[in-house]
Design a protein around this motif. Structure first.
Motif: not given
Length: 300
Positions: A154-164, A247-252, A254-265
């Motif tokens: 999703l990052a290739k299209s500037n999207k995040r996992f839970n955005s939709e 729910k939105v807070l939890g999804l947000s 999760e998006n933040t955690i995933l962004s940390y993981e992506q950056k780490s990799i």
């Protein structure tokens, strides 16, 4: 008189027993030799040798690049009941190596020889799977790994996992808030409809107009029913909005955690593809470090 056939049978039986004895002795010798080699490797802290003894076929293929080696399971199985202890013993060097290669992974030995893998040291970090020490591989949680994989796509299209999903829930909240905001307008509209319904009920017309009057009354009743439904939704809207916001807070998060993981990799490997390649080659890459160390020692 001695029966010649009995003598022949005894000779044959003796030969068979000698053959069986040789087979048994060879197997015992092989087992003793294997255990002695393993014992020596452990006493010398020779992890490379231990891994070679635990899975000679894989070691020969990945390290020596020879495909003809086969495991002698009758020998290797001798230490099956020591797998937890061997895993614990071998984990020290392996986790030290992984600390440099995968600096974003952290480990917890929740049972002797069994290690959980955690991604990151930040708040709400994820349990990402387990470390299989004896096979030098990660057993990632498939659900968590799929999230990470999708987030990179999703990052290739500037999207995040839970955005939709966040957009959908936010739109629902907007609709619920709109119901709350227009409560007074609905009350006024209901009053108008009730007056019209009263008029149609008291108005008399020509017999052939009765069908139209019934249809008009039903339309007014349906409109009133729809407004009542909206009022009920509005009464429940506050609670639903709060639930949706959670729910939105939890999804947000999760998006933040995933962004940390992506950056780490990306910071460590440069790309997700290189991260996956490192996972596939972990066994060979790790054991090659021991060979490189031995070459350095030999040169010294």
């Amino acid at each position: 008189m001695i029966d010649g056939r009995l003598i022949m049978a005894n000779v044959v039986n003796q030969d068979v027993q000698e053959d069986v004895s040789n087979v048994i002795n060879k197997q015992i010798t092989a087992k003793i030799s294997y255990l002695q080699e393993l014992q020596q490797a452990i006493s010398q802290h020779d992890d490379r040798k231990i891994y070679a003894l635990l899975d000679n076929q894989r070691y020969a293929s990945a390290i020596l690049h020879t495909e003809k080696q086969e495991n002698d399971h009758g020998v290797i199985n001798l230490v099956d009941n020591l797998s937890d202890q061997l895993s614990n013993y071998l984990s020290a060097h392996l986790i030290q190596y992984l600390g440099h290669t995968y600096p974003f992974f952290y480990y917890e030995e929740y049972q002797q020889g069994h290690f959980k893998v955690f991604f990151g040291n930040w708040w709400d970090r994820r349990e990402f799977g387990e470390l299989d020490v004896l096979n030098i591989r990660f057993a990632f949680d498939q659900g968590e790994y799929d999230k990470l994989t999708q987030s990179f796509e999703l990052a290739k299209s500037n999207k995040r996992f839970n955005s939709e999903q966040i957009q959908t829930i936010s739109a629902q909240n907007d609709q619920l808030q709109d119901l709350i905001d227009h409560a007074q307008e609905r009350e006024e509209h209901k009053a108008q409809l009730q007056d019209q319904l009263k008029d149609t009920s008291t108005k008399t017309g020509m017999p052939w107009e009765s069908g139209k009057q019934k249809e008009a009354r039903q339309t007014l009743i349906d409109e009133l029913s729809n407004l009542e439904d909206q009022d009920q939704q509005a009464r429940d809207a506050g609670k639903q909005i709060k639930s949706n916001e959670a729910k939105v807070l939890g999804l947000s998060k999760e998006n933040t955690i995933l962004s940390y993981e992506q950056k780490s990799i990306l910071d460590t490997f440069g790309s997700f593809a290189d991260f996956e390649a490192a996972n596939r080659n972990l066994y060979a890459d790790y054991l090659h470090t021991f060979m490189n160390e031995k070459q350095v020692d030999d040169n010294d």
